[in-house]
Scaffold this motif. Structure first.
Motif, mmCIF file in Angstrom:
data_model
loop_
_atom_site.group_PDB
_atom_site.id
_atom_site.type_symbol
_atom_site.label_atom_id
_atom_site.label_comp_id
_atom_site.label_asym_id
_atom_site.label_seq_id
_atom_site.Cartn_x
_atom_site.Cartn_y
_atom_site.Cartn_z
ATOM 1 N N ILE A 1 0.855 -1.194 0.000
ATOM 2 C CA ILE A 1 0.000 0.000 0.000
ATOM 3 C C ILE A 1 0.890 1.243 0.000
ATOM 4 O O ILE A 1 0.670 2.190 -0.770
ATOM 5 C CB ILE A 1 -0.954 -0.009 1.213
ATOM 6 N N TYR A 2 1.929 1.226 0.839
ATOM 7 C CA TYR A 2 2.841 2.369 0.882
ATOM 8 C C TYR A 2 3.635 2.523 -0.418
ATOM 9 O O TYR A 2 3.926 3.641 -0.849
ATOM 10 C CB TYR A 2 3.770 2.287 2.102
ATOM 11 N N ASN A 3 3.973 1.397 -1.037
ATOM 12 C CA ASN A 3 4.655 1.446 -2.326
ATOM 13 C C ASN A 3 3.797 2.176 -3.359
ATOM 14 O O ASN A 3 4.257 3.077 -4.065
ATOM 15 C CB ASN A 3 4.967 0.012 -2.795
ATOM 16 N N VAL A 4 2.512 1.796 -3.418
ATOM 17 C CA VAL A 4 1.586 2.445 -4.354
ATOM 18 C C VAL A 4 1.418 3.921 -3.997
ATOM 19 O O VAL A 4 1.450 4.803 -4.867
ATOM 20 C CB VAL A 4 0.216 1.721 -4.346
ATOM 21 N N ALA A 5 1.253 4.201 -2.695
ATOM 22 C CA ALA A 5 1.081 5.596 -2.252
ATOM 23 C C ALA A 5 2.263 6.440 -2.714
ATOM 24 O O ALA A 5 2.083 7.545 -3.250
ATOM 25 C CB ALA A 5 0.933 5.645 -0.735
ATOM 26 N N ASN A 6 3.468 5.913 -2.543
ATOM 27 C CA ASN A 6 4.662 6.663 -2.929
ATOM 28 C C ASN A 6 4.739 6.916 -4.434
ATOM 29 O O ASN A 6 5.138 7.998 -4.869
ATOM 30 C CB ASN A 6 5.924 5.933 -2.445
ATOM 31 N N ARG A 7 4.349 5.920 -5.211
ATOM 32 C CA ARG A 7 4.377 6.105 -6.679
ATOM 33 C C ARG A 7 3.398 7.189 -7.086
ATOM 34 O O ARG A 7 3.685 7.997 -7.978
ATOM 35 C CB ARG A 7 3.996 4.802 -7.389
ATOM 36 N N CYS A 8 2.230 7.200 -6.460
ATOM 37 C CA CYS A 8 1.218 8.204 -6.812
ATOM 38 C C CYS A 8 1.683 9.591 -6.377
ATOM 39 O O CYS A 8 1.482 10.582 -7.077
ATOM 40 C CB CYS A 8 -0.112 7.862 -6.151
ATOM 41 N N ILE A 9 2.319 9.646 -5.207
ATOM 42 C CA ILE A 9 2.774 10.930 -4.676
ATOM 43 C C ILE A 9 3.887 11.512 -5.555
ATOM 44 O O ILE A 9 3.959 12.727 -5.774
ATOM 45 C CB ILE A 9 3.237 10.759 -3.208
ATOM 46 N N GLU A 10 4.735 10.638 -6.092
ATOM 47 C CA GLU A 10 5.781 11.079 -7.016
ATOM 48 C C GLU A 10 5.164 11.809 -8.216
ATOM 49 O O GLU A 10 5.609 12.897 -8.606
ATOM 50 C CB GLU A 10 6.540 9.843 -7.497
ATOM 51 N N GLU A 11 4.136 11.203 -8.773
ATOM 52 C CA GLU A 11 3.434 11.806 -9.918
ATOM 53 C C GLU A 11 2.806 13.134 -9.500
ATOM 54 O O GLU A 11 2.862 14.132 -10.231
ATOM 55 C CB GLU A 11 2.334 10.836 -10.394
#
Lengths: 401, 401
Positions: free
Chosen positions: B18-28
């Motif tokens: 979940i945190y991995n996905v959150a971080n990818r979205c936050i990068e964008e």
């Protein structure tokens, strides 16, 4: 007849219990009545959701917490409808969006504002049992909200009011409202009828059967409440307006061991002291119950009050930071014991009779507080059981009347 | 730029992911883009919900099944928003009622009709990451529906279309679309670009990366799709219209071992035989793929077709009950192997080259079927791997072009 039935988490905790609830509702339905069922989340599922959230974020946003919470009740209602389908009875499950259940905006502690009952009425007209998610609502932003403690009871009463239901049955793990806690007082007797006001006093005092908010709402909209067991078919206790009831002197005795007494000695005797003190506590969300002010020595005054055990130390800290005084004392080993009865208002000597019962047992009274239909005393916690039994006997509450 | 990102169940199966996905979205998001995230239910949670339902009722009503299913995605989006909050980025989770995602009425297999994008636009304007439940919708009765297989991909593409997103990224556990299954063909190469039509043929043929419905929808609304891995930052494969693309002769080879051949020999040669046969199969929801009809002996005709292994026996039973013929034969030990390529339409000899590859390996072809951009052959299942490699080599698909 239209009946709203509310079942808590333990009543739907597993397959067997879900079917038990389904069968009870179907019995009512087959008697020709319209049935609306309100359910809580299964067993301890809400706690599981809290753990899940805390694992991700130790301070999850309340808006998202409510989004997560609401799935618990949605699970219950969907499974209940499946059970009823298996038993051959048409039903439909509805969440807060579908009802629709409009609330205030406060996440985690919303209040019901308005219910659109059209969908429910349509489903009832098609002779379906309608199964509604308790505890949840939708606010003006179109977000899920939850109703806080006792939320599902409140949902049930609000639905009963909106639908002009003939009664609202709250199913629980006890048979009804008793003259005292049966685990403490062997002779405790189940009450057939009790007024809203008596129930309100009992709820506040820790009788624990119904949450205050739901009783207040029932009183406001004159919804006839019934508290009964989901485990047997005993009749339970009816809670309604007292107009035609023969008023009982005393309906019951309640005890609340979760009380602490804070005594502030030697405060300056000047205007605004009580205001400053209790205003500061309110800002910290500390609920204060009994308050007693007396004249102290050397032109000072003393203020004592009770709050929950949990809040006592915080209250002490707040007061120590706020004002000057001689000493402060926190005693968590105290309990509140109360008698409640609508007949009390017009009968002198009720309080005296209670004090006599305690005197007979040589139990010291630390504080006294009264309302029109209630007398509460603060005593040493270890005497609670003896006190409750003595008072129960003194008023002959165990005898059938 | 507005980007819609879709992550499947395995990508949000636990806290770390979940945190991995959150971080990818936050990068964008931090690159200044607007981000809409579509999520499936966590890991195998949908399967758990099915088990839960089946335990209560082995044939749960579809309407209630959808009511139960939708809590899976709601759990994912709420927890994702909590994770983003923990990382200090504002976000909001939305379910199908809140979006609002209007679908047709069919429970369990609804189609998206219309999306009210106002709420999402408002949240994006407030610079929030918007997290939407995949797979679910609301029908005209105000009931939850689910979109069936590949539902969350479809949600993502539909949102991208409604919001006029610049691209729609589908995150999965592979790096993109390959010229063949890399587990079977060691020289398989990831495609940088592929057309909607090629992707459609590959999806149908079991490449398994994207569901047909989402590709069809993307083609209809000209949504640029990107298939990429949630585990690394490789660029993935872009799926778009072929106008400016240099058409490749053949884009890839796909194999589908889940095929069975049913041969019906000696049917009466009269009008309506094929209609009767395939109509009866359709009524039993048996999907038929390749169809071959040939002249049989003594004025009869033979009809062969392929379906899934699972449906083959049922198909046989249906046909035996329906009509007269000489014999029927079911062979489950067959596989479909296909080549796909938009360039094929204008190039003669592509099919012949494929057949040559199989002949070189001494692999017998049982049936042949073609479309404008695809050639499919049915072969013995045990030869699948050899066939795919031989074809891949014959067309030099492993070489970078």
């Amino acid at each position: 007849m239209l009946v709203v039935k509310k079942f808590g988490g333990t009543s739907v905790a597993n397959k067997e219990r879900i079917y038990n609830v389904a069968n009870r509702c179907i019995e009512e339905y087959k008697a020709g009545n319209d049935v609306v069922v309100v359910l809580s989340a299964m067993g301890k599922y809400t706690d599981e959701l809290i753990d899940m959230a805390k694992d991700i974020n130790d301070h999850p946003p309340k808006r998202e917490m409510d989004m997560l919470f609401t799935i618990g009740e949605q699970m219950s209602v969907a499974l209940m409808s499946m059970a009823m389908n298996k038993l051959g009875v048409p039903s439909v499950s509805l969440n807060a969006f579908q009802v629709a259940m409009h609330t205030t905006s406060v996440y985690g502690n919303a209040r019901i504002k308005r219910i659109d009952s059209e969908r429910i009425r349509n489903e009832l007209e098609q002779r379906k049992i309608v199964i509604v998610t308790g505890f949840q609502g939708v606010n003006k932003y179109d977000d899920y909200t939850t109703l806080g403690r006792g939320g599902s009871d409140t949902t049930a009463v609000a639905l009963a009011a909106a639908l002009h239901a003939d009664k609202c049955e709250i199913y629980t793990d006890v048979d009804g409202v008793y003259t005292a806690d049966p685990r403490v007082v062997p002779t405790a007797r189940k009450l057939k009828v009790i007024t809203y006001d008596e129930m309100l006093e009992l709820a506040t005092l820790g009788a624990g059967v119904l949450h205050n908010r739901s009783v207040e709402l029932a009183k406001k909209y004159n919804v006839q409440l019934v508290v009964r067991s989901s485990l047997n078919t005993h009749e339970g206790t009816i809670i309604k307006e007292d107009t035609k009831m023969e008023k009982m002197l005393v309906s019951g005795v309640a005890a609340d061991p979760d009380a602490a007494r804070v005594a502030v000695i030697g405060l300056k005797d000047e205007p605004g002291v009580a205001f400053k003190l209790f205003n500061a506590l309110a800002k910290k969300n500390i609920n204060v119950d009994m308050i007693l002010q007396s004249v102290g020595r050397h032109g000072t005054k003393d203020i004592s009050f009770t709050c929950s055990d949990e809040d006592a130390d915080l209250a002490k800290d707040v007061i120590e930071e706020l004002m000057e005084f001689e000493s402060i004392d926190v005693d968590k080993k105290v309990a509140k014991v109360s008698i409640v009865g609508a007949g009390m208002q017009s009968n002198a000597g009720v309080a005296a009779k209670m004090f006599e019962a305690l005197f007979d047992e040589n139990i010291n009274i630390r504080m006294i507080s009264t309302s029109e239909i209630r007398v509460t005393v603060l005593i040493n916690e270890k005497n609670t059981e003896r006190a409750v039994n003595a008072i129960h006997d003194k008023f002959d509450l165990g005898e059938d009347r």
